[in-house]
Design a protein around this motif. Sequence first.
Motif, PDB file in Angstrom:
ATOM      1  N   ALA A  39       0.810  -1.223   0.000  1.00  0.00           N
ATOM      2  CA  ALA A  39       0.000   0.000   0.000  1.00  0.00           C
ATOM      3  C   ALA A  39       0.842   1.271   0.000  1.00  0.00           C
ATOM      4  O   ALA A  39       0.338   2.342  -0.345  1.00  0.00           O
ATOM      5  N   ALA A  40       2.111   1.176   0.343  1.00  0.00           N
ATOM      6  CA  ALA A  40       2.969   2.359   0.418  1.00  0.00           C
ATOM      7  C   ALA A  40       3.518   2.780  -0.945  1.00  0.00           C
ATOM      8  O   ALA A  40       4.153   3.830  -1.052  1.00  0.00           O
ATOM      9  N   PHE A  41       3.278   1.982  -1.983  1.00  0.00           N
ATOM     10  CA  PHE A  41       3.833   2.260  -3.312  1.00  0.00           C
ATOM     11  C   PHE A  41       2.702   2.335  -4.331  1.00  0.00           C
ATOM     12  O   PHE A  41       1.887   1.425  -4.436  1.00  0.00           O
ATOM     13  N   SER A  42       2.696   3.387  -5.125  1.00  0.00           N
ATOM     14  CA  SER A  42       1.663   3.528  -6.154  1.00  0.00           C
ATOM     15  C   SER A  42       1.970   2.694  -7.393  1.00  0.00           C
ATOM     16  O   SER A  42       1.073   2.411  -8.182  1.00  0.00           O
ATOM     17  N   ASP A  43       3.210   2.295  -7.562  1.00  0.00           N
ATOM     18  CA  ASP A  43       3.625   1.580  -8.773  1.00  0.00           C
ATOM     19  C   ASP A  43       4.283   0.236  -8.458  1.00  0.00           C
ATOM     20  O   ASP A  43       5.183  -0.193  -9.162  1.00  0.00           O
ATOM     21  N   VAL A  44       3.801  -0.418  -7.439  1.00  0.00           N
ATOM     22  CA  VAL A  44       4.464  -1.642  -6.979  1.00  0.00           C
ATOM     23  C   VAL A  44       4.499  -2.728  -8.058  1.00  0.00           C
ATOM     24  O   VAL A  44       5.483  -3.455  -8.168  1.00  0.00           O
ATOM     25  N   ALA A  45       3.477  -2.828  -8.882  1.00  0.00           N
ATOM     26  CA  ALA A  45       3.483  -3.836  -9.948  1.00  0.00           C
ATOM     27  C   ALA A  45       4.590  -3.539 -10.967  1.00  0.00           C
ATOM     28  O   ALA A  45       5.259  -4.456 -11.450  1.00  0.00           O
ATOM     29  N   ARG A  46       4.811  -2.283 -11.277  1.00  0.00           N
ATOM     30  CA  ARG A  46       5.902  -1.909 -12.194  1.00  0.00           C
ATOM     31  C   ARG A  46       7.260  -2.263 -11.604  1.00  0.00           C
ATOM     32  O   ARG A  46       8.178  -2.632 -12.326  1.00  0.00           O
ATOM     33  N   LEU A  47       7.395  -2.140 -10.287  1.00  0.00           N
ATOM     34  CA  LEU A  47       8.653  -2.508  -9.636  1.00  0.00           C
ATOM     35  C   LEU A  47       8.948  -3.989  -9.837  1.00  0.00           C
ATOM     36  O   LEU A  47      10.103  -4.375 -10.028  1.00  0.00           O
ATOM     37  N   VAL A  48       7.919  -4.819  -9.807  1.00  0.00           N
ATOM     38  CA  VAL A  48       8.104  -6.256 -10.038  1.00  0.00           C
ATOM     39  C   VAL A  48       8.568  -6.488 -11.468  1.00  0.00           C
ATOM     40  O   VAL A  48       9.530  -7.226 -11.710  1.00  0.00           O
ATOM     41  N   VAL A  49       7.905  -5.876 -12.430  1.00  0.00           N
ATOM     42  CA  VAL A  49       8.260  -6.047 -13.840  1.00  0.00           C
ATOM     43  C   VAL A  49       9.705  -5.623 -14.088  1.00  0.00           C
ATOM     44  O   VAL A  49      10.443  -6.272 -14.820  1.00  0.00           O
ATOM     45  N   ARG A  50      10.122  -4.556 -13.448  1.00  0.00           N
ATOM     46  CA  ARG A  50      11.477  -4.017 -13.652  1.00  0.00           C
ATOM     47  C   ARG A  50      12.539  -4.748 -12.828  1.00  0.00           C
ATOM     48  O   ARG A  50      13.723  -4.431 -12.937  1.00  0.00           O
ATOM     49  N   GLY A  51      12.137  -5.697 -11.986  1.00  0.00           N
ATOM     50  CA  GLY A  51      13.097  -6.445 -11.189  1.00  0.00           C
ATOM     51  C   GLY A  51      13.532  -5.742  -9.915  1.00  0.00           C
ATOM     52  O   GLY A  51      14.395  -6.239  -9.200  1.00  0.00           O
ATOM     53  N   THR A  52      12.909  -4.630  -9.621  1.00  0.00           N
ATOM     54  CA  THR A  52      13.228  -3.888  -8.400  1.00  0.00           C
ATOM     55  C   THR A  52      12.564  -4.527  -7.189  1.00  0.00           C
ATOM     56  O   THR A  52      12.990  -4.334  -6.061  1.00  0.00           O
ATOM     57  N   ALA A  53      11.494  -5.292  -7.432  1.00  0.00           N
ATOM     58  CA  ALA A  53      10.759  -5.969  -6.367  1.00  0.00           C
ATOM     59  C   ALA A  53      10.506  -7.415  -6.760  1.00  0.00           C
ATOM     60  O   ALA A  53      10.445  -7.747  -7.948  1.00  0.00           O
ATOM     61  N   GLU A  54      10.347  -8.254  -5.762  1.00  0.00           N
ATOM     62  CA  GLU A  54      10.007  -9.655  -5.988  1.00  0.00           C
ATOM     63  C   GLU A  54       8.496  -9.781  -6.196  1.00  0.00           C
ATOM     64  O   GLU A  54       7.719  -8.935  -5.723  1.00  0.00           O
ATOM     65  N   PRO A  55       8.064 -10.816  -6.911  1.00  0.00           N
ATOM     66  CA  PRO A  55       6.626 -11.048  -7.040  1.00  0.00           C
ATOM     67  C   PRO A  55       5.962 -11.101  -5.664  1.00  0.00           C
ATOM     68  O   PRO A  55       6.584 -11.500  -4.680  1.00  0.00           O
ATOM     69  N   PHE A  56       4.704 -10.693  -5.614  1.00  0.00           N
ATOM     70  CA  PHE A  56       3.994 -10.649  -4.335  1.00  0.00           C
ATOM     71  C   PHE A  56       2.544 -11.061  -4.517  1.00  0.00           C
ATOM     72  O   PHE A  56       2.031 -11.108  -5.627  1.00  0.00           O
ATOM     73  N   HIS A  57       1.897 -11.343  -3.391  1.00  0.00           N
ATOM     74  CA  HIS A  57       0.511 -11.799  -3.366  1.00  0.00           C
ATOM     75  C   HIS A  57      -0.266 -10.954  -2.372  1.00  0.00           C
ATOM     76  O   HIS A  57       0.235 -10.657  -1.287  1.00  0.00           O
ATOM     77  N   VAL A  58      -1.474 -10.556  -2.746  1.00  0.00           N
ATOM     78  CA  VAL A  58      -2.377  -9.851  -1.846  1.00  0.00           C
ATOM     79  C   VAL A  58      -3.750 -10.513  -1.901  1.00  0.00           C
ATOM     80  O   VAL A  58      -4.057 -11.242  -2.854  1.00  0.00           O
ATOM     81  N   LEU A  59      -4.549 -10.255  -0.899  1.00  0.00           N
ATOM     82  CA  LEU A  59      -5.938 -10.701  -0.894  1.00  0.00           C
ATOM     83  C   LEU A  59      -6.811  -9.518  -1.273  1.00  0.00           C
ATOM     84  O   LEU A  59      -6.686  -8.428  -0.690  1.00  0.00           O
ATOM     85  N   ALA A  60      -7.674  -9.718  -2.264  1.00  0.00           N
ATOM     86  CA  ALA A  60      -8.595  -8.664  -2.722  1.00  0.00           C
ATOM     87  C   ALA A  60     -10.001  -9.045  -2.282  1.00  0.00           C
ATOM     88  O   ALA A  60     -10.522 -10.084  -2.686  1.00  0.00           O
ATOM     89  N   THR A  61     -10.591  -8.194  -1.446  1.00  0.00           N
ATOM     90  CA  THR A  61     -11.945  -8.450  -0.957  1.00  0.00           C
ATOM     91  C   THR A  61     -12.877  -7.357  -1.468  1.00  0.00           C
ATOM     92  O   THR A  61     -12.448  -6.290  -1.895  1.00  0.00           O
ATOM     93  N   ASP A  62     -14.152  -7.643  -1.414  1.00  0.00           N
ATOM     94  CA  ASP A  62     -15.207  -6.673  -1.751  1.00  0.00           C
ATOM     95  C   ASP A  62     -15.226  -6.264  -3.220  1.00  0.00           C
ATOM     96  O   ASP A  62     -15.771  -5.203  -3.548  1.00  0.00           O
ATOM     97  N   LEU A  63     -14.657  -7.062  -4.118  1.00  0.00           N
ATOM     98  CA  LEU A  63     -14.793  -6.778  -5.551  1.00  0.00           C
ATOM     99  C   LEU A  63     -16.263  -6.931  -5.919  1.00  0.00           C
ATOM    100  O   LEU A  63     -16.866  -7.975  -5.650  1.00  0.00           O
TER     101      LEU A  63
END
Length: 133
Positions: free
Chosen positions: A62-86
């Motif tokens: 939640a602290a990063f607005s572009d966390v998915a882009r960080l994963v694509v660029r190799g700056t971050a490791e893949p991650f998992h979240v739980l999405a509720t109330d969709l």
Amino acid sequence: MDAWDRLRWLFDTDDGGLYDIRLMGLDEDGVAAAFEFVQSRSTVTPDALFWHNGLERDERVAAFSDVARLVVRGTAEPFHVLATDLTFGGVVLPDLGAFVWSDEVTLDYRMGPQWGRAQLLALFELLRQLVAV
């Protein structure tokens, strides 16, 4: 015979497993757009963490607005979240997991009585809108 009649065996009886719906072959914009869409339409686990390679520590998604882009660029490791109330068409989906990889977003779900005809149609609407973004 409608979609629920044909596919209920994939949803209605909880066998303890988690099952995947994979959006594969995405580029950076596709991964980012898919995750941002899920994130914008749901409540994502507020304390979900990811490993930030550059900072060499866990950080809150939640602290990063572009966390998915960080994963694509190799700056971050893949991650998992739980999405509720969709919610689509007034129907709240059962909780979905969202796993962000460098070239795909994987949604996971648990089978069980929380799934029905309306929830399946709402899931199809989620997938239709994800494809559109």
